[in-house]
Design an enzyme around this catalytic site. Sequence first.
Site, PDB file in Angstrom:
ATOM      1  N   SER A   1     -85.456 -79.450 -81.548  1.00 29.52           N
ATOM      2  CA  SER A   1     -85.921 -80.825 -81.407  1.00 29.52           C
ATOM      3  C   SER A   1     -87.393 -81.197 -81.792  1.00 29.52           C
ATOM      4  CB  SER A   1     -85.885 -80.783 -79.968  1.00 29.52           C
ATOM      5  OG  SER A   1     -86.570 -81.835 -79.411  1.00 29.52           O
TER       6      SER A   1
ATOM      7  N   TYR B   1     -86.820 -78.496 -71.101  1.00 26.88           N
ATOM      8  CA  TYR B   1     -86.064 -78.866 -72.468  1.00 26.88           C
ATOM      9  C   TYR B   1     -87.384 -78.549 -73.542  1.00 26.88           C
ATOM     10  CZ  TYR B   1     -83.993 -81.570 -76.052  1.00 26.88           C
ATOM     11  OH  TYR B   1     -83.251 -82.002 -77.258  1.00 26.88           O
TER      12      TYR B   1
HETATM   13  P1  NAD Z   1     -74.730 -84.893 -76.423  1.00 29.89           P
HETATM   14  O1  NAD Z   1     -74.964 -85.002 -74.812  1.00 29.89           O
HETATM   15  O2  NAD Z   1     -73.812 -85.850 -76.787  1.00 29.89           O
HETATM   16  O3  NAD Z   1     -73.769 -83.576 -76.624  1.00 29.89           O
HETATM   17  C1  NAD Z   1     -74.508 -82.267 -75.965  1.00 29.89           C
HETATM   18  C2  NAD Z   1     -73.289 -81.216 -76.389  1.00 29.89           C
HETATM   19  O4  NAD Z   1     -73.329 -79.978 -75.369  1.00 29.89           O
HETATM   20  C3  NAD Z   1     -71.879 -81.939 -75.666  1.00 29.89           C
HETATM   21  O5  NAD Z   1     -70.941 -81.605 -76.489  1.00 29.89           O
HETATM   22  C4  NAD Z   1     -71.756 -81.155 -74.303  1.00 29.89           C
HETATM   23  O6  NAD Z   1     -70.618 -81.077 -73.665  1.00 29.89           O
HETATM   24  C5  NAD Z   1     -72.443 -79.729 -74.804  1.00 29.89           C
HETATM   25  N1  NAD Z   1     -72.763 -78.802 -73.417  1.00 29.89           N
HETATM   26  C6  NAD Z   1     -73.840 -79.165 -72.563  1.00 29.89           C
HETATM   27  N2  NAD Z   1     -73.770 -78.431 -71.831  1.00 29.89           N
HETATM   28  C7  NAD Z   1     -72.762 -77.291 -72.069  1.00 29.89           C
HETATM   29  C8  NAD Z   1     -72.183 -76.036 -71.449  1.00 29.89           C
HETATM   30  N3  NAD Z   1     -72.724 -75.629 -70.122  1.00 29.89           N
HETATM   31  N4  NAD Z   1     -71.125 -75.546 -72.194  1.00 29.89           N
HETATM   32  C9  NAD Z   1     -70.648 -75.871 -73.350  1.00 29.89           C
HETATM   33  N5  NAD Z   1     -71.330 -76.958 -73.780  1.00 29.89           N
HETATM   34  C10 NAD Z   1     -72.292 -77.977 -73.298  1.00 29.89           C
HETATM   35  O7  NAD Z   1     -76.153 -84.811 -77.018  1.00 29.89           O
HETATM   36  P2  NAD Z   1     -76.627 -84.784 -78.491  1.00 29.89           P
HETATM   37  O8  NAD Z   1     -77.825 -85.659 -78.739  1.00 29.89           O
HETATM   38  O9  NAD Z   1     -75.515 -84.919 -79.539  1.00 29.89           O
HETATM   39  O10 NAD Z   1     -77.090 -83.257 -78.407  1.00 29.89           O
HETATM   40  C11 NAD Z   1     -76.682 -82.100 -79.421  1.00 29.89           C
HETATM   41  C12 NAD Z   1     -78.160 -81.203 -79.465  1.00 29.89           C
HETATM   42  O11 NAD Z   1     -79.172 -82.061 -80.127  1.00 29.89           O
HETATM   43  C13 NAD Z   1     -78.580 -80.698 -78.152  1.00 29.89           C
HETATM   44  O12 NAD Z   1     -78.869 -79.328 -78.316  1.00 29.89           O
HETATM   45  C14 NAD Z   1     -79.886 -81.694 -77.883  1.00 29.89           C
HETATM   46  O13 NAD Z   1     -80.823 -80.924 -77.438  1.00 29.89           O
HETATM   47  C15 NAD Z   1     -80.382 -81.663 -79.515  1.00 29.89           C
HETATM   48  N6  NAD Z   1     -81.214 -82.843 -80.006  1.00 29.89           N
HETATM   49  C16 NAD Z   1     -80.646 -84.252 -79.457  1.00 29.89           C
HETATM   50  C17 NAD Z   1     -81.756 -85.337 -79.933  1.00 29.89           C
HETATM   51  C18 NAD Z   1     -81.271 -86.644 -80.017  1.00 29.89           C
HETATM   52  O14 NAD Z   1     -82.190 -87.332 -80.114  1.00 29.89           O
HETATM   53  N7  NAD Z   1     -80.038 -87.076 -79.569  1.00 29.89           N
HETATM   54  C19 NAD Z   1     -82.733 -84.713 -80.515  1.00 29.89           C
HETATM   55  C20 NAD Z   1     -83.323 -83.618 -80.779  1.00 29.89           C
HETATM   56  C21 NAD Z   1     -82.208 -82.553 -80.389  1.00 29.89           C
END
Ligand code: NAD
Length: 254
Positions: free
Chosen positions: A146, A159
Site C-alpha cells: 500500500s 493497517y
Molecule cells: P476488497 O475489500 O475489495 O478485497 C479484499 C479481499 O480480501 C476480498 O476478497 C476479501 O474477501 C478478502 N479477505 C479479507 N479478509 C479475509 C480473510 N479473513 N480470509 C480470506 N480472505 C479475506 O479490497 P481491495 O481494495 O481489492 O484490496 C485488496 C488488497 O489491496 C488488500 O490487501 C488491500 O489492503 C490492498 N490495497 C487496496 C488499495 C485500494 O485503494 N483499494 C490500496 C492499497 C492496497
Amino acid sequence: MTTSPFDLSNKTAMVTGCNTGLGQAIAIGLAQAGCDVVGVNRSEPTQTAEQITQLGRRFIDVRADLSGGNDVIAQLLQESLSQVRTIDILVNNAGIIRRDNAIDFTEQDWDDVIDVNLKSAFFLSQALAKHFIAENIAGKIIHIASMLSFQGGIRVPSYTASKSGLAGLTKAMANEWAAHNINVNAIAPGYMATNNTEALRQDEQRNAEILNRIPAGRWGSPADVAGPCVFLASSAADYVNGTTLAVDGGWLAR
Ligand code: NAD
C-alpha cells in the site's frame, strides 16, 4: 517460435481474496497471461471463476478464512495441492482495514488487521516457499502492499503497521530466498476504486483532496495492478528481488 518473457502458460498462481476488487483483476490478468488460478476466498468467487474459465484456464476454488492461523494455511495448501500438481506463484492480496483514531484504537481492530494482512501473508509465503524449494520451482511471491508501506496514513494505525511490515518482510524474505530462485516482491497500489475505498470515495471532501494530489488525476482501477503483477510473476522479473513497486498514478512522486 520464441516465447514472451511475460508468458505464464503452464504456471499455476494462488491468489488470496480474488472474489472482488484488486484480487479479482489480478487473478484474471494472470489467467490472460496463461496461468491456471487457485483462488483462496471465504465465499464463492462466482464472477472470477466464470471469467477465468471463459479464458480457457482452470480455476480452482479453495475456501479459507485467513484469520484462522497456521492450521488453516496447512489445510488450504493440502487441498490446493490435491487439485494441482504444483503452485508457481503466490499473490498475497487478501486484506482488511479498520478506521479509528490512534488514541481510541482497540486491541480487536489491531489484531484483526494484523492477522489477515501480515501474519497470514507471512505464513502462507513460508508454506509456499517450502513447496518451491522441495519441488525445485523458481517461485514468485508478490505481496499487495500500500501507499501506507511508505507513509503514515490517518486513523488506520493497524493497517499502516501491517503494510509497512509487508514492505519489510518483502526485503527480509528476498534476502533469504533469492538464493533458492524465489523472487519476493510487492506491489503498492495507490488509491484504487474498490470496496475497500468506498467510504473514502463517498466523502466528498476527502475524495477531492485525494484526486487533487494524484498526478494522473484519477483513482486507479483494479485492472491497473494486473499488468505489474503479471510482470513480477513472470521470468521477465527474474532479477527483481525485494522491491515494493508503487502503482499509484504518481502519488508518491509528489
Ligand atoms: P476488497 O475489500 O475489495 O478485497 C479484499 C479481499 O480480501 C476480498 O476478497 C476479501 O474477501 C478478502 N479477505 C479479507 N479478509 C479475509 C480473510 N479473513 N480470509 C480470506 N480472505 C479475506 O479490497 P481491495 O481494495 O481489492 O484490496 C485488496 C488488497 O489491496 C488488500 O490487501 C488491500 O489492503 C490492498 N490495497 C487496496 C488499495 C485500494 O485503494 N483499494 C490500496 C492499497 C492496497
